[in-house]
Scaffold this active site. Structure first.
Site, PDB file in Angstrom:
ATOM      1  N   ASP A   1       0.833  -1.197   0.000  1.00 41.64           N
ATOM      2  CA  ASP A   1       0.000   0.000   0.000  1.00 41.64           C
ATOM      3  C   ASP A   1       0.875   1.257   0.000  1.00 41.64           C
ATOM      4  O   ASP A   1       0.638   2.202  -0.759  1.00 41.64           O
ATOM      5  CB  ASP A   1      -0.922  -0.020   1.215  1.00 41.64           C
ATOM      6  CG  ASP A   1      -1.756   1.254   1.332  1.00 41.64           C
ATOM      7  OD1 ASP A   1      -2.603   1.493   0.452  1.00 41.64           O
ATOM      8  OD2 ASP A   1      -1.549   2.015   2.284  1.00 41.64           O
TER       9      ASP A   1
ATOM     10  N   GLU B   1      -2.005  -5.372  -3.591  1.00 39.70           N
ATOM     11  CA  GLU B   1      -1.084  -4.609  -2.751  1.00 39.70           C
ATOM     12  C   GLU B   1       0.017  -5.504  -2.198  1.00 39.70           C
ATOM     13  O   GLU B   1       1.191  -5.104  -2.141  1.00 39.70           O
ATOM     14  CB  GLU B   1      -1.843  -3.940  -1.607  1.00 39.70           C
ATOM     15  CG  GLU B   1      -2.738  -2.806  -2.070  1.00 39.70           C
ATOM     16  CD  GLU B   1      -3.468  -2.124  -0.930  1.00 39.70           C
ATOM     17  OE1 GLU B   1      -3.726  -0.907  -1.033  1.00 39.70           O
ATOM     18  OE2 GLU B   1      -3.797  -2.797   0.068  1.00 39.70           O
TER      19      GLU B   1
END
Length: 248
Positions: free
Chosen positions: A66, A138
């Site tokens: 992320d 992610e």
């Protein structure tokens, strides 16, 4: 007393599953640590059912990925849109690093086929669950960063993510007309004028072509399903032209 026999913890198989080998061939990236790659696709339900350590799922990699996505996409947008304000950049980045967009990127690469799931999660459609797919994307970025470094992450995004931005997939959150107006006002360049050049197609599938001019000189043209969209595309073309002119 007889000695207790210590059982080995069940970890990833020594031999990399064929689907992960083919995946690396498809994206033309070879991991040094293929167990790290597999971990990126390992859901917590799989870890629980196979009595592995909690940190062998992909949640920590998701956390890292992320942050890496935020950085790399921020840098790309910063360089691509030199006149865009901080608020506009933030809004655009948020539309890219969000669940629906990450799911689209994951589906583009068939990530759902690679995920390692527990039986319960499998039976309830986990492979197609949006939140799970977004997390896996992610986690993969996090694993790629750890294994190959930031340059490889950027190269991967240049192939699978940045083209979507260039194609205008997120233009619905961008206001190119305001950006162009801001530049013209800042430089006291003159007056912008938008004009519809053409309307074509049947009423239910209309297409408009618009032109934006500065002091009577054309800066760009664009087409869209509405006058507003066509004007936005014309303004976008004008911004690109001004960017090129400034480099010459």
């Amino acid at each position: 007393m007889p000695k207790k026999v210590r059982t080995k913890e069940r970890r990833f198989p020594e031999k990399t599953p064929e689907k992960f080998i083919k995946f690396q061939e498809r994206i033309e990236i070879s991991f040094h640590d293929e167990k790290l790659l597999m971990q990126a696709f390992t859901h917590s339900s799989y870890v629980n059912e196979h009595r592995r350590k909690p940190n062998e799922d992909n949640e920590r990699l998701e956390f890292l990925g992320d942050a890496v996505l935020e950085l790399t996409i921020s840098q790309f947008l910063f360089n691509k849109y030199p006149t865009m304000s901080e608020g506009q950049l933030t809004k655009l980045r948020a539309s890219i690093v969000c669940e629906p967009s990450l799911v689209a990127f994951a589906n583009q690469l068939s990530f759902g086929d690679l995920v390692l799931l527990g039986k319960g999660e499998e039976l309830t459609g986990g492979r197609e669950r949006p939140a799970l797919l977004a997390d896996v994307f992610e986690a993969f970025i996090g694993a790629l960063f750890l294994d190959k470094g930031l340059d490889t992450v950027v190269s991967f995004l240049q192939k699978y993510v940045f083209p979507k931005i260039n194609e205008g997939a997120f233009s619905h959150v961008m206001d190119f007309k305001s950006q162009l107006q801001e530049i013209v006002q800042r430089d006291n360049s003159g007056i912008l004028e938008y004009k519809v050049l053409q309307e074509k197609g049947p009423a239910h599938n209309r297409e408009f072509v618009s032109r934006v001019s500065l002091n009577g000189i054309e800066l760009g043209t664009g087409s869209g399903r509405s006058k507003k969209e066509a004007e936005q595309k014309a303004a976008q073309a004008a911004l690109e032209k001004l960017k090129l002119d400034s480099k010459q």
